[in-house]
Design an enzyme around this catalytic site. Structure first.
Site, PDB file in Angstrom:
ATOM      1  N   TYR A   8     -12.486  14.306  -5.269  1.00  0.00           N
ATOM      2  CA  TYR A   8     -11.461  13.780  -4.375  1.00  0.00           C
ATOM      3  C   TYR A   8     -12.029  13.003  -3.195  1.00  0.00           C
ATOM      4  CZ  TYR A   8      -7.200  15.633  -6.349  1.00  0.00           C
ATOM      5  OH  TYR A   8      -6.121  15.862  -7.139  1.00  0.00           O
ATOM      6  N   LYS A  59     -18.554  24.798 -13.359  1.00  0.00           N
ATOM      7  CA  LYS A  59     -19.057  24.294 -14.647  1.00  0.00           C
ATOM      8  C   LYS A  59     -20.554  24.032 -14.486  1.00  0.00           C
ATOM      9  CE  LYS A  59     -18.038  22.874 -18.875  1.00  0.00           C
ATOM     10  NZ  LYS A  59     -17.576  23.788 -19.941  1.00  0.00           N
ATOM     11  N   ASP A  62      -1.824  23.983 -10.786  1.00  0.00           N
ATOM     12  CA  ASP A  62      -0.573  23.612 -11.457  1.00  0.00           C
ATOM     13  C   ASP A  62      -0.354  24.484 -12.694  1.00  0.00           C
ATOM     14  OD1 ASP A  62      -0.046  21.586  -9.638  1.00  0.00           O
ATOM     15  OD2 ASP A  62       0.577  20.165 -11.191  1.00  0.00           O
ATOM     16  N   ASP A  92     -13.291  25.906 -18.095  1.00  0.00           N
ATOM     17  CA  ASP A  92     -12.536  25.877 -19.361  1.00  0.00           C
ATOM     18  C   ASP A  92     -12.087  27.294 -19.739  1.00  0.00           C
ATOM     19  OD1 ASP A  92     -15.277  26.246 -19.526  1.00  0.00           O
ATOM     20  OD2 ASP A  92     -15.506  25.285 -21.472  1.00  0.00           O
ATOM     21  N   ASP A 105      -7.183  21.690  -8.324  1.00  0.00           N
ATOM     22  CA  ASP A 105      -5.953  20.913  -8.468  1.00  0.00           C
ATOM     23  C   ASP A 105      -5.305  21.208  -9.824  1.00  0.00           C
ATOM     24  OD1 ASP A 105      -4.052  18.968  -7.875  1.00  0.00           O
ATOM     25  OD2 ASP A 105      -5.249  17.360  -8.750  1.00  0.00           O
TER      26      ASP A 105
END
Ligand code: NAD
Length: 324
Positions: free
Chosen positions: A118, A163, A224, A196, A220
């Site tokens: 971002y 990750k 959601d 993941d 982010d």
């Protein structure tokens, strides 16, 4: 008295903001709120040529906190950064805190808010384009400290999501920072999870989570997903917190296709207002709003179309205000 900058925003923003303002009016007991409305977002670009006009910035700086509706963000290359990102930078709101409660799930995602992908540093290269992913020890340590303090007040479990098997350098910095801060909270159980696997576990067994902490883009996306698992994006609030200021908004966007129809769910925005009261030290009023939301949802009176109900945005807000 607390002074609040209210930015209704675009699309369904003004409708869900009106419902939240109605609930805030009913919630004021032992304190008062001065609400100062201001323009920001895509609508402000049309009126003032910028998504965060100077007058709005002055109102924001004078306020104790900001209640922000969703805003439409232009996606064309070279378009100005979103008003939300500008406000986060203006007040260094480094912690994005997203509680997800519902369907038996009760977890909080703490997302680093200032860097990662971002940072918006992109450049063209022959044959394509490159985005920079900035991760610093300083930002990672302070977000980890925020998440650990929160976990310590809750069920004392922290999952850090990364990750580092692929992004070894950047997520290496993040993981080392989390583990260094964790030493200060010996009573919090800390576990790592690849992003993941976390995406899968949030669907498969969401009850295992208490507080999750992660970098900007992963947070982010996962928030959601978690919001949907807990009942829908229309129900979820989000807090952007710095050392001295907070901005509070629903997780969802401006949903332009629903704008002006009176069918948007206002609960995410109402819960954002409750998070704001909590931040301002009005924890009892915040808890009363959360209980009123649950009572009004259970009675069906606050159930909008996305929840299978028939209430309009305005009726849902009124039902919650009446319970209060
Ligand atoms: P969105 O959240 O606006 O809408 C996605 C879908 O979710 C909608 O079509 C609708 O089905 C559902 N939904 C969202 N809010 C709802 C509500 N309150 N009640 C019922 N259903 C609801 O996401 P999008 O379509 O990706 O983005 C639309 C615009 O919003 C874009 O310009 C985007 O940049 C912006 N956006 C802003 C914010 C923000 O201001 N914080 C956040 C996300 C997206």
């Amino acid at each position: 008295m607390h002074t609040i900058a209210v930015l209704p925003g675009d699309g369904i923003g003004p409708e869900v903001t009106a419902a939240a303002v109605q609930v805030l009016a009913a919630a004021q007991r032992g304190f008062t709120l001065e609400l100062v409305f201001a323009d920001a977002g895509a609508g402000a670009i049309e009126k003032h040529g910028t998504n965060l006009p100077a007058a709005t910035q002055r109102i924001l700086k004078r306020a104790d906190a900001c209640l922000k509706g969703p805003m439409t963000t232009l996606e064309t290359p070279g378009a100005p950064v979103s008003a939300a990102v500008r406000i986060r930078r203006m007040f260094d709101l480094y912690a994005n805190v997203r509680p997800c409660r519902g369907n038996g799930v009760d977890l909080v995602i703490v997302r680093e808010n200032t860097e990662g992908l971002y940072a918006g540093r992109e450049r063209p290269v022959p044959g394509g384009a490159v985005a920079e992913r900035l991760v610093t020890s300083r930002a990672s340590r302070r977000i980890a400290a925020h998440a650990l303090a929160l976990a310590n007040r809750r069920r004392k479990k922290l999952t850090y999501v990364h990750k580092a098997n692929i992004l070894r350098m950047t997520d290496g910095v993040f993981v080392r920072a989390v583990l260094s801060q964790a030493k200060r909270y010996p009573r919090v159980a800390v576990e790592g999870m690849h992003v993941d696997a976390a995406a899968m576990q949030l669907v498969k067994a969401p009850h295992q989570f208490d507080v999750l902490v992660t970098t900007n883009l992963f947070g982010d996306i996962l928030s959601d997903e978690a919001a949907q698992v807990a009942g829908g994006v229309g129900l979820a609030p989000s807090a952007n917190i710095g050392d001295r200021y907070g901005m509070f908004e629903p997780v969802h966007g401006s949903a332009p296709k629903y704008a002006g129809k009176g069918i948007a769910n206002p609960v995410g925005m109402i819960r954002a207002a409750a998070l704001m009261l909590d931040f301002l030290g009005e924890a009892r009023a915040a808890a009363r709003i959360e209980r009123a939301v649950q009572v009004a949802l259970a009675s069906g009176k606050a159930r909008t179309r996305d929840l299978g109900g028939r209430a309009s945005t305005q009726q849902a807000g009124k039902a919650i205000a009446e319970v209060l």
